[in-house]
Design a protein around this motif. Structure first.
Motif, PDB file in Angstrom:
ATOM      1  N   ALA A 224      -1.219   7.493  -1.685  1.00  0.00           N
ATOM      2  CA  ALA A 224      -1.859   6.780  -2.796  1.00  0.00           C
ATOM      3  C   ALA A 224      -1.010   5.590  -3.245  1.00  0.00           C
ATOM      4  N   HIS A 225       0.303   5.801  -3.315  1.00  0.00           N
ATOM      5  CA  HIS A 225       1.206   4.716  -3.713  1.00  0.00           C
ATOM      6  C   HIS A 225       1.184   3.589  -2.683  1.00  0.00           C
ATOM      7  N   TRP A 226       1.209   3.949  -1.408  1.00  0.00           N
ATOM      8  CA  TRP A 226       1.157   2.945  -0.336  1.00  0.00           C
ATOM      9  C   TRP A 226      -0.150   2.160  -0.391  1.00  0.00           C
ATOM     10  N   LEU A 227      -1.253   2.860  -0.624  1.00  0.00           N
ATOM     11  CA  LEU A 227      -2.546   2.185  -0.656  1.00  0.00           C
ATOM     12  C   LEU A 227      -2.643   1.235  -1.844  1.00  0.00           C
ATOM     13  N   LYS A 228      -2.161   1.664  -2.999  1.00  0.00           N
ATOM     14  CA  LYS A 228      -2.181   0.784  -4.182  1.00  0.00           C
ATOM     15  C   LYS A 228      -1.378  -0.485  -3.931  1.00  0.00           C
ATOM     16  N   GLU A 229      -0.256  -0.330  -3.230  1.00  0.00           N
ATOM     17  CA  GLU A 229       0.591  -1.487  -2.950  1.00  0.00           C
ATOM     18  C   GLU A 229      -0.089  -2.487  -2.018  1.00  0.00           C
ATOM     19  N   ASN A 230      -1.044  -2.001  -1.217  1.00  0.00           N
ATOM     20  CA  ASN A 230      -1.666  -2.875  -0.207  1.00  0.00           C
ATOM     21  C   ASN A 230      -3.061  -3.357  -0.563  1.00  0.00           C
ATOM     22  N   LEU A 231      -3.692  -2.772  -1.590  1.00  0.00           N
ATOM     23  CA  LEU A 231      -5.072  -3.153  -1.911  1.00  0.00           C
ATOM     24  C   LEU A 231      -5.189  -4.612  -2.342  1.00  0.00           C
ATOM     25  N   ASP A 232      -4.172  -5.133  -3.011  1.00  0.00           N
ATOM     26  CA  ASP A 232      -4.233  -6.531  -3.462  1.00  0.00           C
ATOM     27  C   ASP A 232      -4.316  -7.509  -2.296  1.00  0.00           C
ATOM     28  N   SER A 233      -3.621  -7.167  -1.213  1.00  0.00           N
ATOM     29  CA  SER A 233      -3.636  -8.053  -0.041  1.00  0.00           C
ATOM     30  C   SER A 233      -4.843  -7.791   0.868  1.00  0.00           C
ATOM     31  N   LEU A 234      -5.572  -6.693   0.601  1.00  0.00           N
ATOM     32  CA  LEU A 234      -6.755  -6.348   1.400  1.00  0.00           C
ATOM     33  C   LEU A 234      -7.928  -6.071   0.463  1.00  0.00           C
ATOM     34  N   PRO A 235      -8.376  -7.084  -0.297  1.00  0.00           N
ATOM     35  CA  PRO A 235      -9.387  -6.849  -1.337  1.00  0.00           C
ATOM     36  C   PRO A 235     -10.730  -6.365  -0.816  1.00  0.00           C
ATOM     37  N   ASN A 236     -11.074  -6.680   0.431  1.00  0.00           N
ATOM     38  CA  ASN A 236     -12.378  -6.301   0.970  1.00  0.00           C
ATOM     39  C   ASN A 236     -12.341  -5.001   1.770  1.00  0.00           C
ATOM     40  N   LEU A 237     -11.179  -4.343   1.810  1.00  0.00           N
ATOM     41  CA  LEU A 237     -11.071  -3.082   2.534  1.00  0.00           C
ATOM     42  C   LEU A 237     -11.929  -2.026   1.842  1.00  0.00           C
ATOM     43  N   SER A 238     -12.779  -1.354   2.596  1.00  0.00           N
ATOM     44  CA  SER A 238     -13.645  -0.315   2.041  1.00  0.00           C
ATOM     45  C   SER A 238     -12.949   1.041   2.157  1.00  0.00           C
TER      46      SER A 238
END
Length: 505
Positions: A224-238
């Motif tokens: 969850a921590h890793w995903l939160k860190e990367n969501l900003d750079s991958l805004p369209n990731l579903s």
């Protein structure tokens, strides 16, 4: 079925009587529906056809039903059918009243598990599903889910001119089974190398990642921590974060995934919904589901058309996170294997979080072809514990070596230490009981119990001889830090030692 979920078990004769009562409007008709034939009754009541014949003989003797040969709508030949007698209607009505009071569990449109009586379930699910269907789904699947495609369209109440948010589509309720963002977690201490490993996996385009480790070691928190860190750079990731429960079934997971991929009654170009059984106790056609879903996900024009009105357009990838996948591995073995196959050919990435190494694939094969990245999560290192101690122990009262020995770097043990100042707090010992000791095979528990009474580390061959162990030390116990290989011999986690000694004494 998972612990805490009420077990529903409806007697066969009660099922048949209730089914005939629900179709009593066809009594004495010349032309009747398939539902009153032997295969129709078997399908509705989750029975084998021979059991229907056997049950009908008993009901005929009791004069609860009468037998007829009638024309069947859509069929060329006449078939044997049954209907209730007056006495049968009385008995069926009594059974319906008592069965309506049976408690069932459903997941509502807010994602909450609620326990209600069966007669109220249809209203809470906002659908026209019958009492028999409710009970059959509860008996065979444990939990009914708001928006399940098999329950039909969600009803809009008569006083609603405009559907409120969350009820715009028939499958919107499937959102109740998964999340589109990572869950909120506790603060993450250390784990910098593990974060880099996950970054490397994602950038390397491998289809699947498996994060495994003992209960409470921080697997879900890390992802969850890793995903939160990367969501900003991958805004369209579903994202689809599916928390697997002990009562989950392959059918429920497949339904939720189709919903996340944009499949519903108004958009199903590859007829994926047909692969889902509409009757309780039915089996999903995994092979057809895999073939059609692969075709759908690789059809760029169809995906573009489906998501053209969505913010950002079609997603570049779907990221499916199956949390606590060990709960459903046996039940959904084929589906998980199919999902891995789909991820190798489509813009789909899968992350599985498990307490054990999955058995759905040939480990050597997936590593040779670089299809799966496996990450074994262990306790925090001494340097990470030292950094944590600086935050909670400004006076330097606790020795790093002692804390590491007592907790083994287990995040939960360290959090309890932070709260209470005890390296082996009673809650930690209870956790060891519930999640580790009671789930160990007897041979491994005996091995650790023998080691617990030793005053000093003991050589493996001596320990193995004492407990009659054949072969090498158990790799899983060593890998997860429960059994330690020291220079002087074998030793075990200090908290585990303390807990085991309580039983021995």
């Amino acid at each position: 079925m998972g612990a805490g979920i009420p077990k529903v078990n409806i007697a066969v004769q009660d099922r048949v009587l209730l089914h005939l009562l629900e179709n009593d409007n066809q009594a004495d008709r010349y032309l009747v529906d398939y539902a009153l034939t032997r295969p129709g009754v078997a399908e509705a009541c989750a029975l084998h056809p021979p059991n229907v014949s056997r049950t009908m003989r008993d009901l005929l003797k009791r004069e609860f039903v009468s037998e007829h040969t009638r024309n069947i709508r859509g069929e060329e030949r006449r078939q044997k059918t049954w209907q209730l007698t007056e006495e049968g209607r009385t008995q069926a009505s009594k059974s319906k009243k008592s069965m309506g009071q049976i408690k069932v569990v459903l997941r509502d449109d807010n994602g909450e598990l609620i326990e209600i009586i069966a007669s109220e379930a249809s209203q809470r699910l906002a659908t026209d599903i019958s009492l028999l269907q409710i009970l059959m789904h509860a008996q065979h699947e444990g939990v009914l889910t708001y928006g399940d495609i098999r329950f039909g369209k969600i009803k809009q109440s008569s006083n609603e001119d405009i559907s409120p948010p969350g009820r715009l589509k028939a499958l919107t309720g499937a959102h109740a089974t998964y999340n589109t963002t990572p869950p909120k977690t506790r603060p993450v201490h250390g784990r910098k190398q593990e974060m880099k490993d996950l970054d490397s996996w994602f950038s390397g385009r491998k289809p699947c990642a498996v994060i495994h480790g003992i209960a409470g070691i921080g697997k879900s928190t890390l992802v969850a921590h890793w995903l939160k860190e990367n969501l900003d750079s991958l805004p369209n990731l579903s994202v689809c974060w599916y928390p697997c429960q002990p009562w989950d079934r392959a059918l429920g997971i497949a339904t939720s995934l189709l919903h996340r991929f944009g499949i519903d009654e108004s958009h199903d170009p590859y007829n994926l919904i047909e692969t889902l059984p509409l009757q309780p106790a039915g089996k999903i056609d995994v092979d057809t589901w895999r073939r059609r879903l692969t075709a759908y996900l690789t059809d760029a024009d169809t995906i573009r058309e489906r998501f053209k009105n969505e913010s950002g357009g079609p997603p570049p990838y779907w990221l499916i996170i199956l949390d606590d996948v060990h709960h459903i591995e046996d039940e959904a073995h084929e589906l998980l294997g199919a999902l891995l196959q789909i991820s190798t050919k489509t813009p789909l990435r899968v992350v599985m979080i498990s307490r054990t190494k999955p058995t759905i694939y040939d480990r050597r094969d997936v590593h040779t072809r670089e299809l799966v990245g496996e990450f074994s999560l262990q306790g925090l290192t001494k340097s990470e514990i030292e950094f944590w101690l600086k935050d909670i122990d400004s006076k330097g009262e606790y020795e790093l070596e002692q804390v590491h020995e007592k907790t083994g770097g287990h995040p939960l043990a360290l959090e309890l230490f932070e709260l209470y100042g005890q390296e082996t707090h009673v809650d930690w010992l209870q956790f060891l009981d519930d999640e580790i000791i009671l789930k160990l095979p007897k041979s491994e528990r005996d091995l650790l119990s023998e080691l617990a009474i030793q005053k000093v580390p003991i050589k493996w061959h001596i320990l193995a001889e004492k407990v009659g162990w054949q072969g090498n030390p158990p790799k899983d116990l060593i890998q997860h830090g429960l059994l330690l290989e020291l220079g002087d011999g074998m030793w075990l986690h200090e908290a585990l030692k303390e807990r085991l000694l309580r039983d021995i004494k």
